[in-house]
Write a protein that holds these residues in place. Structure first.
Motif, PDB file in Angstrom:
ATOM      1  N   GLY A  50      34.762  57.605  36.280  1.00  0.00           N
ATOM      2  CA  GLY A  50      34.210  57.086  35.036  1.00  0.00           C
ATOM      3  C   GLY A  50      33.609  55.704  35.204  1.00  0.00           C
ATOM      4  O   GLY A  50      33.546  55.150  36.300  1.00  0.00           O
ATOM      5  N   TYR A  51      33.154  55.147  34.097  1.00  0.00           N
ATOM      6  CA  TYR A  51      32.619  53.782  34.070  1.00  0.00           C
ATOM      7  C   TYR A  51      33.733  52.828  33.655  1.00  0.00           C
ATOM      8  O   TYR A  51      34.684  53.224  32.965  1.00  0.00           O
ATOM      9  CB  TYR A  51      31.442  53.686  33.100  1.00  0.00           C
ATOM     10  N   ALA A  52      33.614  51.569  34.062  1.00  0.00           N
ATOM     11  CA  ALA A  52      34.704  50.636  33.783  1.00  0.00           C
ATOM     12  C   ALA A  52      34.196  49.214  33.650  1.00  0.00           C
ATOM     13  O   ALA A  52      33.132  48.854  34.169  1.00  0.00           O
ATOM     14  CB  ALA A  52      35.756  50.701  34.894  1.00  0.00           C
ATOM     15  N   LYS A  53      34.990  48.418  32.948  1.00  0.00           N
ATOM     16  CA  LYS A  53      34.756  46.981  32.873  1.00  0.00           C
ATOM     17  C   LYS A  53      35.701  46.312  33.857  1.00  0.00           C
ATOM     18  O   LYS A  53      36.916  46.512  33.792  1.00  0.00           O
ATOM     19  CB  LYS A  53      35.035  46.465  31.459  1.00  0.00           C
ATOM     20  N   LEU A  54      35.149  45.533  34.781  1.00  0.00           N
ATOM     21  CA  LEU A  54      35.958  44.799  35.747  1.00  0.00           C
ATOM     22  C   LEU A  54      35.996  43.335  35.333  1.00  0.00           C
ATOM     23  O   LEU A  54      34.953  42.743  35.052  1.00  0.00           O
ATOM     24  CB  LEU A  54      35.373  44.916  37.155  1.00  0.00           C
ATOM     25  N   VAL A  55      37.183  42.768  35.291  1.00  0.00           N
ATOM     26  CA  VAL A  55      37.350  41.377  34.875  1.00  0.00           C
ATOM     27  C   VAL A  55      37.929  40.573  36.038  1.00  0.00           C
ATOM     28  O   VAL A  55      39.047  40.856  36.495  1.00  0.00           O
ATOM     29  CB  VAL A  55      38.288  41.260  33.650  1.00  0.00           C
ATOM     30  N   PHE A  56      37.175  39.583  36.509  1.00  0.00           N
ATOM     31  CA  PHE A  56      37.625  38.720  37.591  1.00  0.00           C
ATOM     32  C   PHE A  56      38.126  37.405  36.990  1.00  0.00           C
ATOM     33  O   PHE A  56      37.369  36.695  36.325  1.00  0.00           O
ATOM     34  CB  PHE A  56      36.489  38.450  38.579  1.00  0.00           C
ATOM     35  N   ARG A  57      39.386  37.117  37.222  1.00  0.00           N
ATOM     36  CA  ARG A  57      39.976  35.867  36.725  1.00  0.00           C
ATOM     37  C   ARG A  57      39.959  34.846  37.854  1.00  0.00           C
ATOM     38  O   ARG A  57      40.500  35.095  38.938  1.00  0.00           O
ATOM     39  CB  ARG A  57      41.394  36.088  36.230  1.00  0.00           C
ATOM     40  N   VAL A  58      39.361  33.681  37.580  1.00  0.00           N
ATOM     41  CA  VAL A  58      39.157  32.664  38.616  1.00  0.00           C
ATOM     42  C   VAL A  58      39.810  31.354  38.191  1.00  0.00           C
ATOM     43  O   VAL A  58      39.332  30.688  37.271  1.00  0.00           O
ATOM     44  CB  VAL A  58      37.654  32.442  38.870  1.00  0.00           C
ATOM     45  N   PRO A  59      40.899  30.962  38.851  1.00  0.00           N
ATOM     46  CA  PRO A  59      41.525  29.669  38.564  1.00  0.00           C
ATOM     47  C   PRO A  59      40.974  28.580  39.485  1.00  0.00           C
ATOM     48  O   PRO A  59      40.591  28.857  40.621  1.00  0.00           O
ATOM     49  CB  PRO A  59      42.997  29.930  38.868  1.00  0.00           C
ATOM     50  N   THR A  60      40.920  27.362  38.984  1.00  0.00           N
ATOM     51  CA  THR A  60      40.547  26.220  39.817  1.00  0.00           C
ATOM     52  C   THR A  60      41.827  25.566  40.315  1.00  0.00           C
ATOM     53  O   THR A  60      42.528  24.905  39.559  1.00  0.00           O
ATOM     54  CB  THR A  60      39.702  25.204  39.037  1.00  0.00           C
ATOM     55  N   GLU A  61      42.139  25.766  41.585  1.00  0.00           N
ATOM     56  CA  GLU A  61      43.379  25.240  42.161  1.00  0.00           C
ATOM     57  C   GLU A  61      43.137  23.837  42.717  1.00  0.00           C
ATOM     58  O   GLU A  61      43.242  23.595  43.909  1.00  0.00           O
ATOM     59  CB  GLU A  61      43.879  26.164  43.256  1.00  0.00           C
TER      60      GLU A  61
END
Length: 232
Positions: free
Chosen positions: A42-53
Motif C-alpha cells: 500500500g501507500y504510506a506516510k513516512l515521518v522522520f523525526r530529527v533531533p538536534t543533539e
C-alpha cells in the motif's frame, strides 16, 4: 518492616527508573522513521523525526536515502516553511517491478535544506514523505540519513546493529507489519493474558516478600485451664 530494607528497596527502584529513563532518552535522540499507515503493498506516510543533539549548533540539512532494491513508484515530499526540498532521481542497477509498473529509474534521495534558522539546539522537527507502493514480503525498510549541523559537522545515520549490539548511529528503519491472521490474533491474545498473569504473579510474590520481612510477634502460649480436683 525494617527501615534498612525500605531504604534499600527504594534505592533499587530509583536506580531502575534512571536506567529506563536514560535508555529512552538515548533512543529518542536518534533520527528515526515511523508511519501511521504503512502496510505491505500500500501507500504510506513516512515521518522522520530529527533531533538536534547540540547545545550551540542547529540542524541545517537532512538527506534521506530511499531503498534502491525496493524503489517507490511514487514519492511526495512535505513542503515546510523555512526549508527547501529537492528530489534526486537515479537510474536503477536493474529494472524492478512495483505493482503493475516496471521501474528503470526512481527517486533515491530527498534533501531538506534550511533557508532560515533550521532546527535549534536541543529541539527537534519532523519531515514527511508520501510513498508507495510499499514492497510485500519484506519485514523492514532502511532509510540511511545524513544530518548536517550549522558548524559543518555531518552525522551519518547509517549503521546496522550486529550481534544484538546497539549501533552508535543506527539507520532509521521502518518495520512493516504483516496482515494479522486469526492464529496470530489468538497468539497475541494468549501472550497478553500470559503477561497479565505473569505480572499478577510478580505482584503477589512481592507482597509475600514484604509480609515475610515484617517482624513477627512471638506466638502467645495458650493458657492451660486449671483442673480442679474431684471431691473424694
Amino acid at each position: 518492616m525494617p527501615k534498612r530494607f525500605v531504604l534499600r528497596a527504594g534505592a533499587i527502584v530509583a536506580a531502575s527508573a534512571l536506567v529506563v529513563i536514560g535508555a529512552a532518552s538515548s533512543a529518542s535522540a536518534h533520527v528515526t522513521v515511523s508511519s501511521p499507515d504503512a502496510k505491505p503493498g500500500g501507500y504510506a506516510k513516512l515521518v522522520f523525526r530529527v533531533p538536534t543533539e547540540s547545545d550551540n549548533t542547529s540542524t541545517t540539512k537532512l538527506v534521506v536515502s530511499l531503498p534502491k532494491d525496493h524503489p517507490f513508484a511514487h514519492v511526495g515530499a512535505q513542503v515546510k516553511d523555512g526549508w527547501k526540498v529537492e528530489k534526486k532521481e537515479e537510474k536503477l542497477p536493474a529494472a524492478v517491478k512495483v505493482g503493475d509498473v516496471t521501474l528503470t529509474k526512481a527517486i533515491t534521495t530527498i534533501t531538506w535544506t534550511a533557508t532560515a534558522a533550521g532546527i535549534p539546539p536541543n529541539d527537534f522537527d519532523e519531515f514527511s514523505l508520501s510513498v508507495g507502493k510499499l514492497p510485500e514480503g519484506v519485514d523492514a525498510l532502511s532509510f540511511p540519513a545524513d544530518q548536517t549541523y550549522s558548524d559543518g559537522e555531518v552525522v551519518k545515520w547509517a549503521d546496522v546493529a550486529t550481534d544484538g549490539a546497539e549501533a552508535e548511529h543506527p539507520a532509521p528503519t521502518l518495520k512493516l507489519a504483516a496482515a494479522v491472521t486469526p492464529v496470530a490474533a489468538s497468539t497475541d491474545s494468549s501472550d497478553t493474558l500470559a503477561r497479565w498473569l505473569g505480572g499478577g504473579g510478580l505482584l503477589v510474590g512481592l507482597l509475600g516478600l514484604a509480609f515475610g520481612l515484617r517482624p513477627r510477634r512471638a506466638a502467645a502460649v495458650p493458657a492451660v485451664p486449671a483442673v480442679s480436683a474431684e471431691k473424694q
